[in-house]
Design an enzyme around this catalytic site. Structure first.
Site, short mmCIF file in Angstrom:
data_model
loop_
_atom_site.label_atom_id
_atom_site.label_comp_id
_atom_site.label_asym_id
_atom_site.label_seq_id
_atom_site.Cartn_x
_atom_site.Cartn_y
_atom_site.Cartn_z
N GLU A 292 -24.07 32.28 -28.15
CA GLU A 292 -24.54 33.41 -27.34
C GLU A 292 -24.97 32.95 -25.96
O GLU A 292 -26.06 33.23 -25.50
CB GLU A 292 -25.70 34.14 -28.04
CG GLU A 292 -25.31 34.90 -29.29
CD GLU A 292 -24.49 36.15 -28.95
OE1 GLU A 292 -24.69 36.72 -27.86
OE2 GLU A 292 -23.63 36.52 -29.77
N ASP A 293 -24.09 32.22 -25.31
CA ASP A 293 -24.27 31.83 -23.92
C ASP A 293 -25.41 30.84 -23.68
O ASP A 293 -25.80 30.63 -22.53
CB ASP A 293 -24.53 33.05 -23.03
CG ASP A 293 -23.29 33.87 -22.85
OD1 ASP A 293 -22.21 33.25 -22.78
OD2 ASP A 293 -23.38 35.09 -22.80
#
Lengths: 319, 1142
Positions: free
Chosen positions: B752-753
């Site tokens: 998630e980044d």
């Protein structure tokens, strides 16, 4: 390497190039685990000395106290004595405050700018209480250029600005903070084995050969100006980028060249920050690694279960 | 000049690349001359130089009502040098001193007056020069500012950053920007549909005297007029008749003799006849019955009918009526109706409200001018009242000086208050707007730049319409297509593009007479018939119909020639509208326009030698303008131009050539490298994030006292720059660091980044930042002559430990390490501040004081440092002590980072360097980014940035990535970047052969690795993390407090509660909602069901209703519930508890 016989191998080291702050050597007859642990130890666990505590008396410079302290910490200090020094946390001579001669070195810096010109405060302005632990002095590689070698700049002062401080350097390892890491670069590569398929190569025209040779971003191959044959000039320049293999396939000649990484020989490049000589860095690293292995062996005697042994490995890391 | 060569040859000669590169030099020159906030400065300068004089001239006389010979006349007005009065003598001030000492940066408004003096009986006229009537806040870098035309060294001496754009005010020490306000053009006919779908033609008239909105609407096939003064709509034909157009034929003629128009008009004519209205008198009588009755019968209605005055003054107020001549108004109405009918017959002719050409930007100068006019008029009427009162009272004997009555504070305080609150509440001009000024964002340099180029909309943001939010094609080159916020204000708040200029008002008179002398036939001389004759075009100047011209193109051409020759203002726009058969001329303020290179038959007028002269410094941007090589086009005139992007694209029809394509982006979007390779929303995200990036604020950042300041310890300039970056100075005040990024998966803490960071990089200073926070203390003086005192700390007192950082003066010493709960000022306040004391106030006994120490509340376990302590006096002359507390932070888990491509991510884990992957060159990345960030985001620009950065570090040259710059050489091409990479022994695709740092084995894949400019955003875990076990409770409900600032509890909300109910975890709900919140033991009477109380002596519960303790049960209840029951009881509702055995 099958078989129940002895696994013990005798690794060989061949030094190719040796300078004060640079060493290039081959490590043969061992495997990646050893090579890598050597690399890891060199980066993170060979002790050096670095400024760890700064007491600022006067700071009227543009940079704030923490800023200067951080910069001071990153200045490499000659740490040949570091192996013999004690960590201040387990120094008996001073009760842990880390201010005795066995575990620390004191520095002083007193600079005030009195002229209209900007004054550079550099690592040369640091006065050490111990002549063996001083800021690293880099001989100017250019030689003639920059006749006055002023060291690592800490801060610049204008007229009337002053910096006065006391700093304590302590022994530490790169794992705790990168300032204690003696290594600027530690890296290794597998030694490539390159087999040219001579027959297939001969089926190429000179133009095609040139094109193929050019396809490698590094100069691994060349064409012999006399025989007009493709020759391997610099095996180690090969970066495992597969470009030549792809090119050969694109030219419709798969198998033109065969490149394998030798699994048991490594070419190390080590650059030191100057805190310790590159050669010493390697020796220290081997020492540290040996100590660690000793610790494992000792604990192996005490605890038999392999389960706990596995866990222990991570605990041993800190020491 | 190649004059006679053949067309094809010309195209060949106009070789694209070379000349285009050279033209770029115009851009820095433009920015040097105009600057990025020139629109604000120009507008303010116009006000100061012209506007204020006009206002004063228009209201230059104050005459006593009863004594016409007693008067005061303003002869001249000007703004002096910024100064304040200290002890009676003026003292010059600089913006920086104002910022530090919470003053307003203002200058006196000086007037020269002529006035009556002496005894009121025989006044004699005296002149007086340089009377101060008030103080005007001064826009920084405007022509009144001390910073005007100062060079870098002089600015530095004044404590000012040379890169600071100016264009804002300093009000009471805070920097305030008046945002540009976007609104619909005034005085223009707009054809639109109303809510019911009827076609309307509306004009918002705005003159100095009146503001009104006139709407002509087609409803039920009849045409009506809507005006505020008429409660119901009235038939337009009657209005026409009332204005003297008694003959229907004349009206029809004015519309044009096309039978389609007359048939559309027929029902209206019939309606008029049905009402029996045939003459002007009848019509006026009819309208008189319809007009809204004013509250107070004005005396003017005696002389002329109210309807008449409404028609004259309010109806289409922008069309002047001279000597009862309503003909221009009639023609104006006719044109409106004709346009409406065009729209009915052909929907295409409808106007677009969102079209940028129909918009005007209201700038700070105009707003301040309105404000000043109002205050000035108020001051005049106040002065008149005072004089009248004086003359009434005193029997013409006392000496009298008129000039005393104009020096009041009303202008000064009015201006200051309005600018500091941002609430423009000007009744005289029916303006009630809120939030017009904002505190200048000083989070990062680029945020400041973005703030002064921002445009805020007029209409409210809550409406769900998409039209005004959509990107308009006419925004091209004027407004940045990327830079808009997300969410509520999306598409409404805009930003100017790099080269945009906003015009200021220009004198109309000379232009109008020029038009007439260029062959415009006056309206007065034309019959209605001739008005729309097919051979001629109407000439409309600033919304006013001047007349018609038989050869519109020729007229337009000659006007343009005059403009290019510098005979008329460079911002006058001439626009021939073929469809409406009109020539529109505009010289009004607030139009957006931009410079373009003029081309003749597709050949640029700017030649090599011009550019060479520019480089040599012989020629300036203004010379280009004066020589007619470059001109400003506004959005309307752009419609008459064919603009080629590059000289190479020009054809014979081309009239203009763009200076640089990347100027369609604004300042903030200009920071993104290769934005034209990114998916568009990513650029928009970056525009929002660029403003939150930490870095340098200004050169004087360490001399400022901002309430909150985020600085990066080692900011860098981006390896991959753009031209915009260099132009605005982002390379000097960067906000980020060039990090070597490996695009690979590592450790699972990068989902998630999230990004994985190298501990050694952090040790060496990557992402290290300084947070400075201001704490203020005031040494208050009270009305009874007592005052606060600051004491030398008592080193033996109980709280001496908390006072360790105090100096002997009772203030924290700079450089001391301050911990939470440390006292930073040892202040005491007098207990009694009300009762008056004499001179003895100075030496009150110690007992008369109570301590009012201030303690530091910072993050627990962190050590902050007192950076600076500043003493100054505030506006009430109290001593004001400001402490700046500094905290240096290194990145930690959860801190937010972002690249310049809208790819934000938090730090997921920090990994030792030896565990990090390394290449055989010894390169070890600073951070690892997960490759899943790429496929859905499609930020190809980021990949090119990585490649370009890698090539940049290996060859030692900064690479460029300006938008659309590949063709003109302002962006490096991927091919050339790859070549550079290969030349330095890298793979052409930027991938490297990488070894795992953990095992030492090569990784299975090649890793895309190289430097990317990363920004550290202001959102840091340390400021946000929050947890609580026990803690404070709210007084009223005894429930835990709310919010991190109050050490509040973590709420089990409605949805969480629903989950627990659904799961059946009843005991958990009980525990969360009651036991851990506000449990309370109550005594309940089983008989009456009311709450009783616990009698401590009798040790039993008593029901106060039953007067005994027989049926009391003890139970637990949330305190809030008990509170509710009691509150209900207090309003005569009796909740009763019925208890049963559980």
């Amino acid at each position: 390497m099958e078989g129940g016989a002895s696994y013990a191998r005798m690794p060989r080291v061949k030094i190719r190039e040796l300078k004060d702050d640079y060493v290039k050597f081959e490590l043969r007859d061992t495997d990646a685990s050893i090579a890598n642990s050597l690399r890891r130890v060199m980066i993170a666990e060979v002790p050096t000395v670095a400024i760890d505590l700064v007491e600022i008396e006067v700071n009227s410079s543009v940079l704030n106290d923490e800023f200067i302290a951080h910069r001071l910490g990153l200045i490499p200090l000659t740490s040949d004595r570091a192996m013999a020094m004690r960590f201040s946390r387990d120094c008996d001579a001073c009760d842990g405050d880390g201010q005795c001669e066995f575990c620390s070195v004191e520095f002083h810096l007193r600079v005030k700018c009195m002229t209209d010109e900007t004054l550079d405060v550099t690592s040369k302005d640091l006065y050490s209480s111990d002549h063996t632990v001083v800021p690293v002095d880099f001989p100017d590689p250019a030689g003639m250029e920059g006749s006055e070698n002023r060291g690592i700049i800490i801060v610049k002062l204008r007229r009337g600005q002053e910096l006065r401080l006391r700093a304590i350097a302590r022994k530490g390892i790169g794992k705790d903070h990168a300032k204690w890491s003696p290594a600027a670069t530690v890296t290794f590569m597998y030694e490539p084995e390159i087999h040219l398929n001579e027959d297939l190569m001969e089926s190429l025209t000179l133009e095609e050969k040139k094109e193929w040779v050019e396809s490698s971003p590094t100069r691994v191959f060349d064409i012999d100006s006399v025989t007009q044959q493709v020759v391997v000039v610099d095996r180690e320049a090969y970066t495992y980028d597969d470009e030549v293999i792809k090119k050969a396939e694109a030219m419709g000649k798969p198998g033109l060249v065969e490149i394998n990484a030798k699994q048991d020989s490594f070419i190390f490049t080590v650059e030191s920050t100057g805190a310790i000589k590159a050669s010493q860095l390697l020796l220290n690293a081997i020492d540290v690694l040996r100590q660690k292995l000793d610790a494992v062996r000792l604990s192996d005697d005490n605890v038999d279960t392999t389960e706990q042994f596995g866990e222990l490995g991570s605990h041993l890391g800190g020491s | 000049m190649e004059n006679q060569s053949v067309g094809i040859d010309k195209q060949f000669l106009a070789a694209p690349v070379k000349s285009a590169v050279d033209k770029f030099q115009l851009l820095p020159e433009f920015l040097k001359v105009r600057g990025l906030v020139k629109q604000h400065l120009d507008s303010f300068n116009y006000f100061v130089k012209t506007g204020i004089k006009k206002i004063v001239r228009a209201n230059d006389r104050i005459v006593a009502s009863k004594h016409p010979n007693i008067f005061l006349r303003f002869k001249d007005v000007r703004i002096g040098e910024p100064s304040i009065i200290i002890d009676g003598s003026p003292e010059k001030i600089t913006p920086q001193t104002c910022r530090l000492s919470d003053q307003t940066y203002w200058a006196p408004i000086l007037v020269n007056v002529e006035y009556s003096q002496g005894s009121p009986g025989q006044p004699n006229t005296v002149e007086k020069n340089d009377v101060i009537i008030g103080r005007m806040p001064i826009m920084l870098r405007s022509c009144c500012c001390v910073l005007y035309r100062k060079d870098e060294a002089e600015l530095a001496k004044l404590g000012e950053c040379p890169l600071d754009p100016g264009g804002y005010f300093v009000i009471k020490g805070t920097e305030k920007v008046i945002l540009m306000q976007e609104q619909l053009s005034k005085n223009r006919i707009i054809i639109d549909t109303d809510k019911k779908g009827n076609i309307i033609a509306s004009v918002t008239s705005s003159t100095e005297a009146v503001k009104s909105k006139t709407t002509v609407v087609m409803e039920n096939e009849k045409i009506w007029l809507q005006l505020n003064q008429f409660p119901k709509k009235v038939p337009i034909m009657i209005v026409m008749k009332a204005m003297g157009m008694e003959s229907d034929q004349e009206v029809v003629q004015m519309l044009g003799r096309d039978p389609r128009y007359s048939s559309l008009l027929l029902p209206s004519i019939e309606e008029c006849a049905k009402n029996g209205i045939y003459t002007k008198e009848q019509a006026l009588e009819y309208l008189e019955s319809k007009v809204k009755k004013s509250m107070f019968a004005s005396d003017s209605s005696e002389r002329e009918s109210r309807a008449y005055s409404v028609l004259r003054d309010v109806f289409l107020a922008n069309v002047p009526v001279h000597q009862h001549n309503f003909r221009p108004k009639c023609i104006y109405v006719a044109v409106m109706i004709r346009r409406m009918m065009d729209a009915i017959l052909n929907k295409d002719t409808m106007d677009d409200k969102d079209y940028v050409g129909n918009k005007r930007l209201e700038l700070s100068g105009q707003l301040v001018s309105l404000l000043f006019e109002d205050l000035f008029k108020t001051m005049i009427s106040e002065a008149r009242m005072c004089v009248d009162k004086f003359l009434e009272k005193n029997n013409r004997t006392n000496r009298f000086d008129f000039s005393q009555y104009i020096c009041r504070d009303s202008i000064t305080t009015g201006l200051e208050r309005t600018l500091s609150t941002g609430n423009f509440d000007i009744k005289r001009f029916k303006m009630h707007r809120k939030g017009m000024t904002q505190v200048l964002a000083r989070l990062s340099f680029i945020g400041t730049m973005g703030h002064v180029t921002r445009i805020s909309p007029q209409f409210e943001k809550s409406r769900k319409v998409s039209g005004p939010r959509a990107l308009q094609p006419s925004q091209w080159g004027m407004l940045c297509p990327c830079d808009t916020p997300e969410g509520e204000a999306c598409g409404l708040v805009k930003n100017l593009a790099l080269m945009t200029h906003v015009t200021t008002d220009e004198e109309e008179g000379p232009l109008i007479s020029l038009c007439y002398s260029l062959g415009v036939e006056d309206l007065e001389l034309l019959s209605g018939e001739e008005l729309h004759s097919p051979s001629s075009f109407l000439v409309i100047f600033n919304g006013l119909i001047l007349g018609k011209h038989r050869r519109p193109q020729r007229f337009a051409m000659s006007m343009r020639k005059l403009r290019r020759a510098g005979k008329i203002g460079e911002f006058v726009s001439i626009f021939v509208n073929e469809k409406q058969r009109c020539v529109y001329l505009a010289s009004d303020g607030g139009r957006v326009c931009r410079p373009l290179v003029i081309a003749d038959k597709g050949i640029s007028r700017v030649k090599e030698d011009h550019m060479k002269e520019l480089m040599d410094g012989v020629r300036t941007f203004d010379d280009f303008l004066r020589d007619g090589l470059i001109e400003y086009l506004d959005v309307n005139e752009e419609n008459n131009a064919l603009i080629a992007l590059y000289e190479g694209d020009a054809t014979l029809e081309t009239t203009h050539i763009e200076i640089e394509p990347f100027t369609i982006l604004g300042v903030i979007a200009g920071l993104i490298p290769f934005p034209h390779h990114n998916q568009s929303p990513r650029n928009t995200y970056q525009c929002a994030m660029g403003k939150q990036a930490m870095g340098n604020i200004a050169y004087n950042q360490l001399c400022r006292m901002d309430t909150l300041l985020y600085l990066l310890v080692y900011p860098q300039r981006p390896l991959l720059t753009t031209r915009t970056i260099e132009l605005v100075g982002y390379d000097k005040l960067g906000a980020g660091q060039n990090a070597t990024v490996a695009v690979m998966s590592y450790s699972g803490y990068d989902i998630e980044d999230a990004i994985v960071m190298n501990k050694a990089s952090l040790d060496r200073g990557f992402g290290r930042c300084i947070v400075m926070k201001k704490y203020t203390a005031i040494k208050q003086k009270y009305e009874n002559n007592t005052e606060d005192r600051i004491l030398r700390p008592d080193r033996t007192a109980d709280n001496a430990g908390r006072m360790q950082i105090l100096d002997d003066d009772g203030l924290a010493a700079p450089g001391e390490i301050i911990r939470p709960n440390d006292i930073y000022i040892n202040k005491q306040s007098p207990i009694d501040t009300k009762t008056l004391k004499g001179a003895s106030a100075a030496n009150l006994p110690d007992s008369a004081y109570r301590p009012s120490i201030q303690t530091f509340k910072g993050p627990e376990g962190e050590s902050c440092v007192v950076d600076r302590v500043v003493l100054c006096s505030d506006k009430n002359n109290n001593m004001c002590i400001k402490f700046l507390i500094r905290h240096t932070r290194r990145p930690e888990l959860g801190d937010k980072f972002s690249s310049r491509h809208g790819q934000k991510g938090v730090c997921g884990t920090i990994v030792q360097q030896e565990d990090f992957p390394f290449s055989e060159r010894g390169i070890c990345p600073d951070l690892i980014m997960n490759p899943h960030g790429f496929p859905s985001r499609m930020t190809v620009g980021k990949m090119i940035e990585l490649l370009g950065g890698k090539a940049g570090v290996s060859c030692g040259r900064f690479h460029y990535g300006s938008a659309f710059g590949e063709r003109s050489g302002h962006a490096d091409k991927v091919e050339t970047i790859s070549e550079t990479l290969v030349k330095h022994g890298f793979n052409y695709s930027g991938k490297d052969f990488i070894y795992s740092g953990i095992t030492g084995c090569p990784l299975q894949a090649y890793i895309f690795m190289g430097p990317i400019y990363y920004q550290k955003l202001k959102h840091m875990v340390l400021d946000k993390m929050h947890a609580r076990g026990n803690g404070p409770r709210a007084m009223l409900t005894r429930q835990p407090t709310e919010g991190r600032a109050r050490n509040g509890g973590l709420r089990v909300g409605e949805m969480e509660r629903d989950c627990l109910i659904a799961y059946g975890a009843s005991m958990l709900i009980y525990e969360r909602l009651m036991l851990s919140s506000d449990p309370f033991e109550v005594q309940v009477c089983r008989k009456c069901g009311l709450l009783g109380y616990y009698h401590h002596k009798l040790k039993t519960g008593i029901c106060s209703f039953c007067k005994n303790g027989d049926n009391i049960s003890t139970m637990k209840l949330p305190y809030a519930c008990k509170l509710l029951i009691q509150e209900l009881q207090s309003m005569n509702i009796v909740p009763r508890l019925r208890l049963a055995e559980a």
